[in-house]
Scaffold this motif. Structure first.
Motif, short mmCIF file in Angstrom:
data_model
loop_
_atom_site.label_atom_id
_atom_site.label_comp_id
_atom_site.label_asym_id
_atom_site.label_seq_id
_atom_site.Cartn_x
_atom_site.Cartn_y
_atom_site.Cartn_z
N UNK A 1 -72.17 12.44 6.38
CA UNK A 1 -72.29 12.14 7.79
C UNK A 1 -71.10 11.32 8.30
N UNK A 2 -70.82 11.44 9.57
CA UNK A 2 -69.76 10.67 10.22
C UNK A 2 -70.42 9.78 11.26
N UNK A 3 -70.45 8.48 10.97
CA UNK A 3 -71.14 7.57 11.86
C UNK A 3 -70.18 6.52 12.40
N UNK A 4 -70.45 6.05 13.58
CA UNK A 4 -69.69 4.98 14.19
C UNK A 4 -70.64 3.88 14.61
N UNK A 5 -70.12 2.65 14.62
CA UNK A 5 -70.93 1.52 15.06
C UNK A 5 -70.09 0.68 16.02
N UNK A 6 -70.64 0.39 17.16
CA UNK A 6 -69.97 -0.45 18.15
C UNK A 6 -70.60 -1.84 18.12
N UNK A 7 -69.78 -2.84 17.84
CA UNK A 7 -70.25 -4.22 17.78
C UNK A 7 -69.42 -5.05 18.75
N UNK A 8 -70.09 -5.78 19.62
CA UNK A 8 -69.37 -6.59 20.59
C UNK A 8 -68.58 -7.69 19.89
#
Length: 416
Positions: free
Chosen positions: A184-191
């Motif tokens: 899988x190709x996952x991204x995570x956005x963290x402030x």
């Protein structure tokens, strides 16, 4: 009766902060002065203590929200659930009363478990634990109240001491909701935290404002390493702190700055500010990133005094108890990337300072001594400086003076 929890005074010129995380959730029992929330300011993370003992009430802000000094961010219910149980029992109970009394009874049990269980994880630590698939309860925390720090997690990963996280014993989710197990190709956005935003802004300002240049040299660490090996036990017994290399470098830097005062100066408009004192900013690692507390009047301290100050800064950086005033007003910075394995770097100055010294890892390299090729423990030194104020000649003179003092520590005693 409810008591408001307000954002405390955070220091001079600091008017707002960001909610980092809530350490207590609604319904959790809290003690007086127990930390219930973490605030992130431009420089440090600050814990907000509970003003009274009771039960955590509603949160008035969520993680990531910006709050001003004096703003109400939560309430503490004094007595809370513990006080409500007797009151409920004293009232005449209708036919369904047993069920009403029994229903809330399990609520205190999870709260008690939360209080005696492991301390909450910060967002950064939680990400590391998830990335490596570890069980946080199998890692010993070195932070305040036994909390895990990023250093604890990385040390456990390197040593293999941490246990993998157990598979959750829950009902399998429907196939449509499942993520692919592999590939899988996952991204995570963290402030970005407020601290990281401030670091990014100031570093970019330094690049945009200063005419930065980096000059390198290397230093033979043989003499300092021999002195440390010979006296470290006596030093620790007498002064109560370990003898490291930073004490030698700070002392040598103070002496070199006296010989080359422009490296300790700064530009203010169209004027140059020269100083007869040295306030050394020393980068130390904290759970939320690097912080830079200041050793005041370092030129007047002994090596023991310098080591004690640095040791105290390091401990309180991990505990999150450094004060704002302790990170203001440095005139020169020393950053030791060698503790992380860095061989060479070009550090960025911290305005309004005009120079920063970068230290790196020590490794044996072949050098020529008296016509013979021998192995010596060598370290690269990097001085980044504002070329508007410091010429190349002065930068090289500073590095050579530092090199001479480290390779022959006797110079530090006789002021050469």
């Amino acid at each position: 009766m409810a008591t408001d929890v307000k954002v405390p005074v955070l220091g001079e010129s600091i008017t707002e902060a960001t909610i980092g995380e809530w350490l207590k959730q609604p319904g959790d029992p809290v003690k007086a002065d127990e930390p219930i929330a973490s605030l992130e300011t431009d420089k440090v993370a600050v814990e907000v203590p509970s003003p009274v003992a009771g039960v955590m009430g509603a949160h008035a802000a969520k993680p990531g929200d910006t709050v001003e000094v004096g703003a109400v961010i939560a309430v503490i219910e004094e007595g809370g659930a513990a006080a409500s149980a007797p009151a409920a029992a004293a009232k005449p109970a209708p036919a369904a009363a047993p069920a009403q009394i029994v229903a809330p009874a399990p609520a205190p049990a999870p709260a008690a478990d939360d209080e005696s269980g492991p301390p909450p994880l910060s967002p950064a630590v939680r990400r590391l634990v998830l990335e490596h698939g570890l069980d946080p309860s199998s890692i010993k925390g070195s932070g305040k109240d036994g909390r895990l720090t990023k250093d604890d997690v990385m040390a456990a990963v390197k040593s293999g001491a941490a246990q993998p996280a157990a598979a959750p014993a829950t009902t399998p989710a429907p196939a449509t909701a499942a993520l692919p197990a592999t590939g899988g190709r996952r991204e995570e956005r963290v402030r970005m935290t407020r601290l990281r935003q401030t670091i990014a802004r100031r570093l970019k300002e330094a690049q945009d404002t200063a005419a930065m240049l980096t000059t390198f040299n290397d230093v033979d660490m043989t003499a300092v390493m021999e002195a440390r090996a010979k006296y470290k036990d006596l030093f620790e017994k007498k002064h109560g702190v370990r003898l490291g290399f930073m004490g030698f470098f700070v002392k040598a830097a103070c002496q070199a700055l006296k010989d080359v005062p422009s490296v300790n100066a700064s530009i203010d408009g169209d004027e140059i500010v020269y100083r007869d004192y040295v306030d050394v900013s020393v980068a130390v690692s904290a759970p939320n990133g690097l912080v830079v507390p200041v050793i005041r009047d370092a030129q007047d301290l002994s090596v023991a005094g310098i080591e004690r100050t640095i040791g105290d800064f390091g401990k309180r950086a991990k505990d999150g108890t450094l004060k704002m005033d302790e990170m203001k007003g440095g005139t020169f910075t020393i950053s030791n990337g060698g503790v992380f394995g860095s061989l060479m770097s070009t550090p960025i100055i911290n305005p309004p300072q005009s120079a920063v010294l970068g230290l790196h890892r020590i490794e044996e390299r072949p050098v020529v001594r008296d016509g013979q090729i021998v192995a010596r423990p060598m370290m690269y030194l990097a001085l980044s400086y504002d070329h508007r104020l410091i010429d190349g000649r002065e930068a090289v003179t500073f590095l050579v003076a530092l090199k001479n003092a480290i390779e022959d520590p006797t110079r530090l005693l006789i002021d050469l």
